[in-house]
Design an enzyme around this catalytic site. Sequence first.
Site, mmCIF file in Angstrom:
data_model
loop_
_atom_site.group_PDB
_atom_site.id
_atom_site.type_symbol
_atom_site.label_atom_id
_atom_site.label_comp_id
_atom_site.label_asym_id
_atom_site.label_seq_id
_atom_site.Cartn_x
_atom_site.Cartn_y
_atom_site.Cartn_z
ATOM 1 N N ASP A 78 0.823 -1.207 0.000
ATOM 2 C CA ASP A 78 0.000 0.000 0.000
ATOM 3 C C ASP A 78 0.858 1.260 0.000
ATOM 4 O O ASP A 78 2.080 1.202 0.165
ATOM 5 C CB ASP A 78 -0.898 0.026 1.237
ATOM 6 C CG ASP A 78 -1.924 -1.090 1.240
ATOM 7 O OD1 ASP A 78 -2.320 -1.532 0.144
ATOM 8 O OD2 ASP A 78 -2.337 -1.510 2.337
ATOM 9 N N TYR A 92 6.202 -10.092 6.420
ATOM 10 C CA TYR A 92 6.177 -8.655 6.678
ATOM 11 C C TYR A 92 6.702 -8.386 8.081
ATOM 12 O O TYR A 92 6.639 -9.247 8.957
ATOM 13 C CB TYR A 92 4.746 -8.107 6.607
ATOM 14 C CG TYR A 92 4.203 -7.875 5.224
ATOM 15 C CD1 TYR A 92 4.226 -6.608 4.634
ATOM 16 C CD2 TYR A 92 3.629 -8.917 4.498
ATOM 17 C CE1 TYR A 92 3.702 -6.387 3.374
ATOM 18 C CE2 TYR A 92 3.099 -8.710 3.231
ATOM 19 C CZ TYR A 92 3.143 -7.444 2.679
ATOM 20 O OH TYR A 92 2.627 -7.230 1.429
#
EC number: 5.4.99.12
Length: 272
Positions: free
Chosen positions: A51, A109
Amino acid sequence: MRMALGISYNGQAYCGWQSQPSVRTVQDALEAALGRFATHPVSTLCAGRTDAGVHGLMQVVHFDTPLDRPAASWVRGTNGFLPADIAVQWAQAVPDSFHARASALARRYAYVLLQSPVRPSVESGRVGWVCHRLDHDAMQQAADYLVGEHDFSAFRASTCQAPSPVKTLRRIGISCRGQSPPHPALGWSPCYWRFEFVANAFLHHMIRNIMGCLVAIGQGKQSPQWMQQLLRARSRAAAAPTFAPDGLYFLGPVYAAGWGLPERTVAFDGWP
């Protein structure tokens, strides 16, 4: 021939990975640089879309090209046309059956969170921030409830296009490092928290929504058992607000060793 690249980038100046009209994206910058070096249009596919404001330490992409050039040439040549906040780390020829997204066994992540009475300055945009002390044990207990295959609707953005909210979260590891001397005004020590997530795939905003809930639990606003309640409720409205993107890093995908990619992308012993 098919090429794979490992890409790192600082996501602060970009509206995410995926190409979009009229805004700056990492994919557009990379494809423009590849096209200039290859002297033909290049279309890439990535292992995991990030994002706006999210960083990438080892994004993996693949693309097809009629050119047969040394791997080092792709690295140097493409980097020569990239902005300073994006870099190709490695390049490698791969079989035509390799697919950066579909061949990945998992994605990794990390969220880096500064716990400090004073907001970040030098690290602004590169770490999240919380000005209250957090309870490690409470957050880890809550995180452990999420491990396994679950319906993660409570942590899914309304704009998520994934066909199913069911994902398999393999691990959430939480650690705190780098404590410094107590702050002279407030008397407690700043530190950096690291939250590492490993899953087969993630929903849109899933990690940032989980982070919002973990921080609320770490601050004592909710109990660890609240995380179980959220899973059962499957309601985004019941969960905490979405956390900032600043401290989120795509560590990279995990592939089977048989693809022969650099070690940082290879499944560890005993995987999965």
